[in-house]
Scaffold this active site. Structure first.
Site, PDB file in Angstrom:
ATOM      1  N   GLY B 109       0.833  -1.196   0.000  1.00 16.38           N
ATOM      2  CA  GLY B 109       0.000   0.000   0.000  1.00 16.38           C
ATOM      3  C   GLY B 109       0.868   1.247   0.000  1.00 16.38           C
ATOM      4  O   GLY B 109       1.963   1.269   0.584  1.00 16.38           O
ATOM      5  N   GLY B 111      -0.626   4.575   0.454  1.00 12.31           N
ATOM      6  CA  GLY B 111      -1.381   5.737   0.926  1.00 12.31           C
ATOM      7  C   GLY B 111      -0.551   6.515   1.934  1.00 12.31           C
ATOM      8  O   GLY B 111       0.675   6.396   1.972  1.00 12.31           O
ATOM      9  N   LEU B 112      -1.220   7.291   2.771  1.00  9.78           N
ATOM     10  CA  LEU B 112      -0.473   8.089   3.733  1.00  9.78           C
ATOM     11  C   LEU B 112       0.390   7.210   4.636  1.00  9.78           C
ATOM     12  O   LEU B 112       1.563   7.502   4.851  1.00  9.78           O
ATOM     13  CB  LEU B 112      -1.429   8.924   4.578  1.00  9.78           C
ATOM     14  CG  LEU B 112      -2.044  10.120   3.856  1.00  9.78           C
ATOM     15  CD1 LEU B 112      -2.974  10.868   4.798  1.00  9.78           C
ATOM     16  CD2 LEU B 112      -0.973  11.052   3.327  1.00  9.78           C
ATOM     17  N   GLY B 114       1.334   3.889   4.219  1.00  9.12           N
ATOM     18  CA  GLY B 114       2.303   3.086   3.481  1.00  9.12           C
ATOM     19  C   GLY B 114       3.379   3.926   2.813  1.00  9.12           C
ATOM     20  O   GLY B 114       4.569   3.590   2.859  1.00  9.12           O
ATOM     21  N   HIS B 335     -20.945   8.534   7.051  1.00  8.16           N
ATOM     22  CA  HIS B 335     -20.870   9.981   6.906  1.00  8.16           C
ATOM     23  C   HIS B 335     -22.237  10.484   6.443  1.00  8.16           C
ATOM     24  O   HIS B 335     -22.780   9.972   5.485  1.00  8.16           O
ATOM     25  CB  HIS B 335     -19.788  10.328   5.891  1.00  8.16           C
ATOM     26  CG  HIS B 335     -19.310  11.730   6.012  1.00  8.16           C
ATOM     27  ND1 HIS B 335     -20.092  12.792   5.643  1.00  8.16           N
ATOM     28  CD2 HIS B 335     -18.157  12.252   6.471  1.00  8.16           C
ATOM     29  CE1 HIS B 335     -19.413  13.909   5.880  1.00  8.16           C
ATOM     30  NE2 HIS B 335     -18.237  13.611   6.378  1.00  8.16           N
ATOM     31  N   ARG B 399     -22.103  12.956  13.539  1.00  6.88           N
ATOM     32  CA  ARG B 399     -22.321  12.215  12.299  1.00  6.88           C
ATOM     33  C   ARG B 399     -23.310  11.059  12.444  1.00  6.88           C
ATOM     34  O   ARG B 399     -24.197  10.898  11.611  1.00  6.88           O
ATOM     35  CB  ARG B 399     -20.989  11.613  11.817  1.00  6.88           C
ATOM     36  CG  ARG B 399     -20.026  12.635  11.319  1.00  6.88           C
ATOM     37  CD  ARG B 399     -18.712  12.001  10.927  1.00  6.88           C
ATOM     38  NE  ARG B 399     -17.833  13.029  10.370  1.00  6.88           N
ATOM     39  CZ  ARG B 399     -16.632  12.797   9.876  1.00  6.88           C
ATOM     40  NH1 ARG B 399     -16.150  11.579   9.859  1.00  6.88           N
ATOM     41  NH2 ARG B 399     -15.915  13.775   9.382  1.00  6.88           N
ATOM     42  N   GLU B 494      -5.458   2.992   8.354  1.00  5.35           N
ATOM     43  CA  GLU B 494      -6.828   2.509   8.514  1.00  5.35           C
ATOM     44  C   GLU B 494      -6.881   0.981   8.616  1.00  5.35           C
ATOM     45  O   GLU B 494      -7.851   0.419   9.116  1.00  5.35           O
ATOM     46  CB  GLU B 494      -7.699   2.995   7.339  1.00  5.35           C
ATOM     47  CG  GLU B 494      -9.199   2.824   7.584  1.00  5.35           C
ATOM     48  CD  GLU B 494     -10.064   3.314   6.426  1.00  5.35           C
ATOM     49  OE1 GLU B 494      -9.529   4.030   5.545  1.00  5.35           O
ATOM     50  OE2 GLU B 494     -11.266   2.994   6.396  1.00  5.35           O
ATOM     51  N   LEU B 510      -6.083  11.293   8.636  1.00  3.94           N
ATOM     52  CA  LEU B 510      -4.806  11.662   8.027  1.00  3.94           C
ATOM     53  C   LEU B 510      -3.720  11.682   9.089  1.00  3.94           C
ATOM     54  O   LEU B 510      -2.599  11.237   8.876  1.00  3.94           O
ATOM     55  CB  LEU B 510      -4.927  13.032   7.359  1.00  3.94           C
ATOM     56  CG  LEU B 510      -6.029  13.160   6.299  1.00  3.94           C
ATOM     57  CD1 LEU B 510      -5.973  14.539   5.640  1.00  3.94           C
ATOM     58  CD2 LEU B 510      -5.896  12.088   5.243  1.00  3.94           C
TER      59      LEU B 510
END
Lengths: 247, 710
Positions: B109, B111-112, B114, B335, B399, B494, B510
């Site tokens: 991964g 993403g942020l 990885g 959401h 939410r 996540e 994040l």
């Protein structure tokens, strides 16, 4: 609505490609262009045919994965990504041509999927600030004037989709490369490496069989994120500056 | 699944897959049937499911789980909470810089979490072998995060501190997260902003040149840093650029368009993965000294979510099958402000920033089935249901409350738009009060985005919104070091279950992804490697080890079963069906009867999948149908665990709402006495009841309280 689709089919990188014709009924104006291709693919699977391969992921216009040439225009008639283009911009009975990005630096992988890894290599040759994790100073140590921060942001918005390359008659990656060069040169953090950055990135761009720029401006017209054409001039200034300084 | 004879690692396996595909297409009907049967048995669900029944008293075999040994986080230091992270770092054994070159770490991964981990480990000197299914490491779904990133900088001098961010996060998580981990997250948050600014991330700034912040998600301090509405994109590009630098330096070997399909465990340690090159179809084994999963959440099990279309749970699920416990799968976040779907063709939902609720008023018609255009419905015939039910907070309730309220009015037949799955978010009053220009200043880009998708202008007609699955707090169980129950297998971002408890606060995803990737994992992974016995530390796995062959064989077999089945239903149709079932029975509000219905239905659906799935094409090429079918096959197993976890947790907490457990005013009612634990589930076979391991949670610093918004 009913559409006549002509879609580029190519089994693999070395295979001969051709435009295949498909009829698709039941398309609604609320569908995105990719929803429409999904619908076609479900129909093809039901008929026992191979679905059309295309790249896509976030479907929110930000990841940059999607992108096809629609009736000769990169991302189609609206200034947005293919995933954010909706079928209400087409009419019942339209014939729509769908092709992959066409550029020497983007070999076709299959159907509408192309290999854009050359853009990653351009970034890898200098599109960064060399700051290993943990070595950063306090964030407020260097104030950045707001206009500079805004200028950086405008150029940092590039999503790396490759539409600029596909739209360019020369297959150049000037707009893409300029976006990163200008983004980082606008910030004090990026200025330390500005000379080596622009020289290396332009060098890599040339090695990766991207074409040269003749300022036709098709790139900026096709860009879904509105990277301005002036960024190319700014990169050229950076380049000349770097060459002079190196001399 | 059994290992087919002759299926080996590497090229053999690819040939096997290709051969299998070719054979599959030529099969007679009878052969195909036999193959389908074979696949079913392999998936391990031979037992016949009972017929569906709404009676909650029925027993579902899968729900008959056992309780195993409690889970204990042995890596967490004790002592004063503010000193624990420093202590852990000091006590961690270090790997000599010269020896780091001798260690290979796989990161799955980009993403942020990885991207940050890959770049940082490479900077430290490890050899990194990194994977992503996308064509480039720049595209992971972190890129779509809009709002911002929290950090306890206290630049506003408004009373923020590490302790307050810690407190808010534990409380926001409804007291189902570990205090030590959350405190560390708050501490590290400060360094993240420094790091990202140094990378050239163009955060919003004020005229004095300093960073701008805003308050987000009802928090009383202004601690959210942002980059217009594209914070995730800018942070991800920062991590991607750092990673690109290491790729160019040869320190990271990047394999894009390569999807992890299994975990290789040898002698109880994670030693590698099996992955498929999505372009050539080649299935290969990749070996290492440790494996890091940064593969995101499993929200797409619900089919319709705000996740990227190809985000999937396969890496997590296959790791779970190999021994990694899956924790709190029922903690999913919905959401409230997404654009409702326009029709059945749609398979992805788009999120609209929650900030819209600051000025928009939410309503539906009083009368069910009222299909007049919104402008023609007089105020007296509108129900501003949030303002009515929650007069103190009105449209700004959290939410989960806003989401459940929307669903309940739609269930009453008062929903608006296609299919009645939507509520109005109306800016008429805001425009009258503030003027069109001021509203455009605040929400212009969101209105534009909405109009592009729906062809309706929110200036002229109310927006329509509906809740959607957005984030999953559950994930692989990890200890304080982010190590799973499989030694040498780490999970970050996540993909793990750690810091958000039962509910994640806005702008914290994040923060956690980058905290894990830049700072936590790179400090704890070294300790694992340094503590390996000397004779094991630098011993490479033999590529011909039987476990490697077996793993490649199982992956190959499974794909073969999919390709050769030649049924009559597409992967998408099964994905839609399991997603709709989960949304209905295990979505915003859950109850025993519904969860039991789902648990009865899922095994039958899974069986149907293996009988009727049709995957065109072969395994030796880019085959997106095959990718999809394989991911859906894992959703069909994960869905069952998700429902079981939701069934076993009879309390409501955070994103998990059991209708049986609510206060008189409809608030989630926790049961701290019984459920102050993280539920770690151990896999025992597909369709077989798993074993529950409880990790008891202790709250020394933030004492559980009940929230109230009435």
């Amino acid at each position: 609505m009913k559409l006549h689709l002509r879609i580029w089919r190519q089994a693999g990188p070395d295979a001969q490609g051709h435009m295949a014709r498909y009829e698709l009924d039941g398309v609604t104006p609320d569908m995105s262009f990719l929803d429409m291709l999904d619908t076609l693919n479900e129909q093809l699977i039901a008929e026992g045919c191979e679905p059309v391969a295309f790249d896509h992921d976030c479907r929110e216009g930000i990841c940059g994965a999607c992108g096809v040439v629609i009736n000769g225009e990169a991302h189609g008639p609206e200034r947005t990504t293919t995933c954010q283009l909706h079928m209400r911009h087409f009419s019942d009975g339209d014939t729509i041509d769908v092709e992959p990005w066409r550029a020497a630096a983007f070999p076709v992988v299959k159907d509408l999927v192309v290999d854009r890894s050359a853009m990653d290599r351009v970034i890898g040759s200098g599109g960064y600030v060399s700051v290993p994790t943990g070595s950063a100073p306090e964030a407020h140590a260097t104030p950045v004037p707001k206009p500079d921060a805004d200028e950086a942001f405008t150029h940092a918005e590039c999503i790396g989709c490759g539409a600029c390359v596909a739209a360019c008659p020369n297959g150049a990656a000037m707009l893409f490369t300029a976006a990163k060069v200008v983004h980082l040169a606008a910030l004090p953090q990026g200025r330390v490496e500005r000379e080596s950055r622009v020289l290396d990135m332009v060098g890599t761009m040339d090695e990766e069989s991207f074409g040269g720029c003749t300022v036709t401006g098709e790139c900026a017209t096709a860009c879904p994120k509105g990277i301005p054409l002036t960024s190319i001039a700014a990169m050229n200034r950076e380049y000349v500056r770097a060459v002079r300084k190196r001399r | 699944m059994t290992t087919p004879p002759g299926a080996g690692a590497g090229q053999d396996a690819a040939e096997h897959a290709g051969h299998a595909a070719g054979r599959g297409r030529e099969q007679t009907g009878r052969d195909a049937e036999q193959d389908a049967g074979h696949a079913e048995q392999d998936a391990g669900h031979a037992e016949q499911p009972p017929p569906a029944d709404a009676d909650a008293a029925r027993t579902v075999p899968y729900a008959d789980y056992r309780v195993g040994e409690p889970l204990v986080d042995r890596s967490a230091p004790d002592g004063p909470i503010a000193e624990r992270w420093d202590r852990r770092r000091f006590e961690a054994k270090l790997v000599n810089p010269a020896n780091r070159r001798g260690h290979t770490v796989i990161v799955v991964g980009t993403g942020l979490a990885g991207g940050a981990a890959g770049a940082t480990l490479a900077e430290q000197g490890y050899r990194v072998l990194q994977f992503c299914y996308q064509d480039s490491p720049r595209r992971a779904h972190s890129i779509a995060a809009q709002g911002g990133i929290n950090a306890a900088k206290n630049y506003r001098n408004d009373g923020d501190s590490v302790h307050r961010l810690f407190y808010d996060t534990v409380k926001g998580g409804d007291f189902r997260a570990r205090e030590s981990g959350v405190h560390r997250l708050a501490q590290v948050s400060v360094e993240i902003i420094d790091q990202c600014v140094a990378q050239g991330v163009p955060f919003a700034r004020e005229y004095g040149g300093l960073l701008d912040t805003r308050s987000f998600g009802g928090v009383q301090v202004s601690r959210t840093f942002y980059a217009r509405g594209q914070t995730g994109q800018q942070l991800l590009l920062g991590a991607y650029q750092s990673l690109s630098r290491q790729i160019a330096a040869g320190q990271v070997e990047m394999r894009a368009r390569t999807e992890m399909l299994d975990l290789i465990v040898i002698d109880g340690r994670a030693r590698g993965i099996v992955a498929r090159d999505l372009v050539t179809g080649r299935i290969d084994s990749y070996l290492a000294d440790a494996v890091v999963l940064a593969t995101g959440g499993y929200g797409n099990v619900f089919h319709l979510s705000t996740n990227a279309k190809n985000s999937n749970a396969t890496a997590l699920w296959r790791a779970h099958r190999r021994g990694a416990y899956f924790a709190n799968p029922c903690f999913t976040q919905i959401h409230p402000t997404c654009i409702p779907r326009a029709g059945d063709h749609q398979s992805k939902l788009t999120l609209m920033s929650e900030s819209l609720r600051n000025d928009g008023r939410i309503w539906v018609p009083v009368r069910a089935g009222d299909d007049r255009p919104p402008r023609e419905i007089p105020t007296s015939e509108r129900d501003y249901y949030l303002e009515r039910q929650y007069p103190a907070f009105g449209n700004l309730v959290p939410r989960d409350i806003a989401s459940r309220a929307a669903k309940s009015v739609c269930d009453e037949g008062r929903g608006v738009g296609p299919g009645g799955q939507g509520v109005y978010l109306d800016f008429t009053d805001a425009i009258a009060r503030l003027g069109r220009e001021a509203v455009a200043e605040r929400y212009g880009n969101l209105f534009e985005m909405y109009e592009r998708i729906t062809a309706e202008s929110p200036y002229e007609t109310p927006m329509r919104i509906y809740p959607a699955i957005h984030y999953t707090m559950g994930g692989l169980w990890v200890d304080y070091d982010l190590q799973t129950t499989v030694p040498g297998l780490f999970a970050i971002g996540e993909a793990n279950f750690s810091d958000h408890g039962a509910n994640r606060l806005g702008a914290s995803a994040l923060m956690q992804g980058l905290a894990d990737g830049y700072f936590v994992l790179p400090s704890t992974l070294g300790d694992y490697l340094a503590r390996l016995p000397r004779d094991e530390a630098f011993r490479d796995v033999d590529r011909d080890h039987p476990a490697v062959h077996a793993c490649v064989g199982e992956v190959t077999d499974r794909l073969f079963a999919l390709l050769s089945n030649n049924g009559d239903r597409s992967p998408e149709s099964f994905h839609r069906e399991i997603g709709e079932l989960l949304w209905e029975e295990c979505g915003m509000a859950r109850d025993e009867a519904g969860l039991k219905r789902a648990l009865e239905r899922i095994p039958a659906l899974r069986e149907e999948f293996w009988q009727r799935i049709r995957v065109p094409g072969s395994g030796r090429e880019l085959n997106q149908s095959l990718e999809k079918a394989n991911r859906v096959s894992d959703y069909l197993e994960l869905a069952e665990l998700l429902c079981l976890d939701a069934l076993h947790r009879t309390e409501s907490c955070g994103g998990h709402f059991r209708t049986e457990s609510q206060t008189a005013s409809g608030e989630a009612l926790r049961d701290d006495e019984s459920y102050t634990y993280a539920a770690g589930w151990e896999f025992t076979g597909a369709g077989r009841a798993p074993v529950l391991h409880r990790e008891q949670l202790n709250f020394e610093y933030v004492h559980p309280t009940m929230r109230s918004y009435a």
